[in-house]
Write an enzyme that holds these catalytic residues in place. Sequence first.
Site, PDB file in Angstrom:
ATOM      1  N   ASN A 167      32.824 107.265  22.447  1.00 32.07           N
ATOM      2  CA  ASN A 167      34.054 107.102  21.583  1.00 32.07           C
ATOM      3  C   ASN A 167      35.200 107.913  22.306  1.00 32.07           C
ATOM      4  OD1 ASN A 167      33.091 105.666  19.139  1.00 32.07           O
ATOM      5  ND2 ASN A 167      31.420 107.230  19.429  1.00 32.07           N
ATOM      6  N   GLU A 168      35.725 107.379  23.095  1.00 29.31           N
ATOM      7  CA  GLU A 168      36.805 107.874  23.715  1.00 29.31           C
ATOM      8  C   GLU A 168      38.088 108.090  22.941  1.00 29.31           C
ATOM      9  OE1 GLU A 168      36.175 109.201  26.717  1.00 29.31           O
ATOM     10  OE2 GLU A 168      35.023 107.848  27.903  1.00 29.31           O
ATOM     11  N   PRO A 169      38.863 108.911  23.432  1.00 27.05           N
ATOM     12  CA  PRO A 169      40.481 109.082  22.778  1.00 27.05           C
ATOM     13  C   PRO A 169      41.166 107.752  22.358  1.00 27.05           C
ATOM     14  CG  PRO A 169      40.403 110.625  24.704  1.00 27.05           C
ATOM     15  CD  PRO A 169      39.099 109.734  24.655  1.00 27.05           C
ATOM     16  N   SER A 171      39.897 106.439  19.796  1.00 29.08           N
ATOM     17  CA  SER A 171      38.677 105.648  18.964  1.00 29.08           C
ATOM     18  C   SER A 171      39.154 106.100  17.466  1.00 29.08           C
ATOM     19  CB  SER A 171      37.344 106.187  19.183  1.00 29.08           C
ATOM     20  OG  SER A 171      36.888 105.994  20.399  1.00 29.08           O
TER      21      SER A 171
END
Length: 643
Positions: A167-169, A171
């Site tokens: 869950n990258e920036p 998300s």
Amino acid sequence: MTLISNEMLLKYELRSPEKLPVKIWPDSVEASKHIARSIALAIQRKQQEGEQLVLGLATGSSPIGIYKELIRIHQEEGLSFANVVTFNLDEYYPISPQAEQSYVRFMHEYLFDHIDIDPANIHIPDGTLALEDVNNYCESFEQKVRQAGGIDIQLLGIGRTGHIGFNEPGSRQDSITRLVRLDRITRHDAIREFIDAEAVPYRAITMGISTIMQADTIYLMAWGQHKADILRRTVEGGISTSVPATFLQDHPNVQVVVDQAAADGLTRYQTPWLVGMCNWTEELSTKAVIWLSNKVNKPILKLTDSDYNENHLSELIIEYSTSYDLNIKVHNRLQGTITGWPGGKPKADDSRRPERATPAKKRVLLFSPHPDDDVISMGGTFLRLVEQGHEVHVAYQTSGNIAVHDHDALRFVEFVQEFGQQIPGASPEMKAWLEETQVSLQERDDTSSEDARTLAIKGLIRRGEARAGARFCGLPDEQIHFLDLPFYETGSTRKSPVSQSDVDITKELLTQIKPHQVFAAGDLADPHGTHRVCLNVVFDALKQLKSESWIKDCWLWLYRGAWHEWAIHEIEMAVPLSPLEVHKKRKAIFMHQSQKDRPPFPGEDEREFWQRAEDRNRATAVAYRELGLVEYEAIEAFRRWKF
Ligand code: F6R
């Protein structure tokens, strides 16, 4: 130290910026054992109740110690995993389960193949699906988690982007299992596994933030200095989609488990005087004064009482009576770290110098984890030690053989082939050997595993470069040692655990030389971890030799690798370099031709190694100057390790 009243404690609570409970362990091994023990207890408890335990699992370097300990508990204490159901957080997309980098392979290698888990209970997102099937698949993955009754214990690592799972920036807090794009930094970090940047997948399937947040208990792990910054932002920052791990602040049962190196970025360590009462040790006072000097942009000797009072440091002045006394003390302390005599100045009063004056000629052993760390990290000091007449030995701890490009190795093979044609009577076996190696180098793509022959050639290339670098610094060949520690020799980025034979090889050399000074890489930020492992080997060897009579005269100095420098307050020996010495050091680094331009493992930094080294050494000199000390071209820094 003044006593802490209840009122002050309350003040501490109010001023602490930490929004998640953090448990700090001296090292990741102990921390991992603690988490593994909690998991084992939870499994047993469920067994007694005739129930299943649902584990959410992570991959990457962070959970490896936990898996190792769980395997030990299974093998030695008989813990069964028959009642355990697992869900892995994520998987690259697309990827074949057989690929060396796949998380399916990782989980089997590091855990599942060594325990009695029912294969039907293992769930890892499938990286082989057709794109049009991914959505339904993700929906069914979520359903399976629900059917299993939700996750009891979730393990999480944290990426430098602040991702949990993938869950990258960006998300959302309500995100569920889905296909995502990997952040540029995450892809960059994954190069160490895929070797070729182009081979790193652009996407992954990951459990969502909301999936993770439904777990009963969450352990978030972070080991090593390279996690310190993102850990601080996660623990102290506001909840924000730009650091997805901050969503954990809304979870009722999270434990952040970290080692000291990862914790070092927290305000309670960085600037503890901003949080509450301090135990003003000499090192902490120095740190505070340096911080204040940087903050108000004044040399130390110009700091005033009001500078201290206005910046939460009035207590420190009380401890030292006046700012005048404190300033002089810290200034002199820093001044005392500077020496052009890293092996000690003969016939001088050494009571305030970093090294002893006697013996005037010391035996020095310099450990270099990779074949170029000696010159990159302490090339100027290396040159000085030799020039000042000490008996300097250098020991290359690993062969560094995986970090040579195929095209470079091919050049060497073809050179030997063509040269061999000019040697009458060259053996047919040798010709065949070279031909096969040539073909294997030509056909290998950068992601397939290496064979022993290409590794041997690459190791020799690095050995020749190391020898050239050490000779450039003035060493005779018999003082250049190649240890080729076995833990490193796997042919891939995944290394074997350290064994007694690594330590024995190191002990043998130490016993042979009986050094007065040992230099080693005290690097906690090495992205590959090799520096850290090599340091542990040196520590273990010295520990096991502690009853030897020469050990009491042996001082261990730590330099930092290519990535970080000691903080100024940590430095105990600062060796200044003149412009000419900086230039000479650069030339020594240039001997490592296979590492020039763009080596196979460049780390996150775009600069070449010699540039990083010079920038770093110049930055230390600037930092000293700004504190009001003498101005030098560059400085190499060391910290003494008392073992
Ligand atoms: C892995 C995962 C990632 C990693 C993170 C840290 O399954 O979901 O979030 O936990 O990238 O990786 P390491 O532990 O290698 O530093």
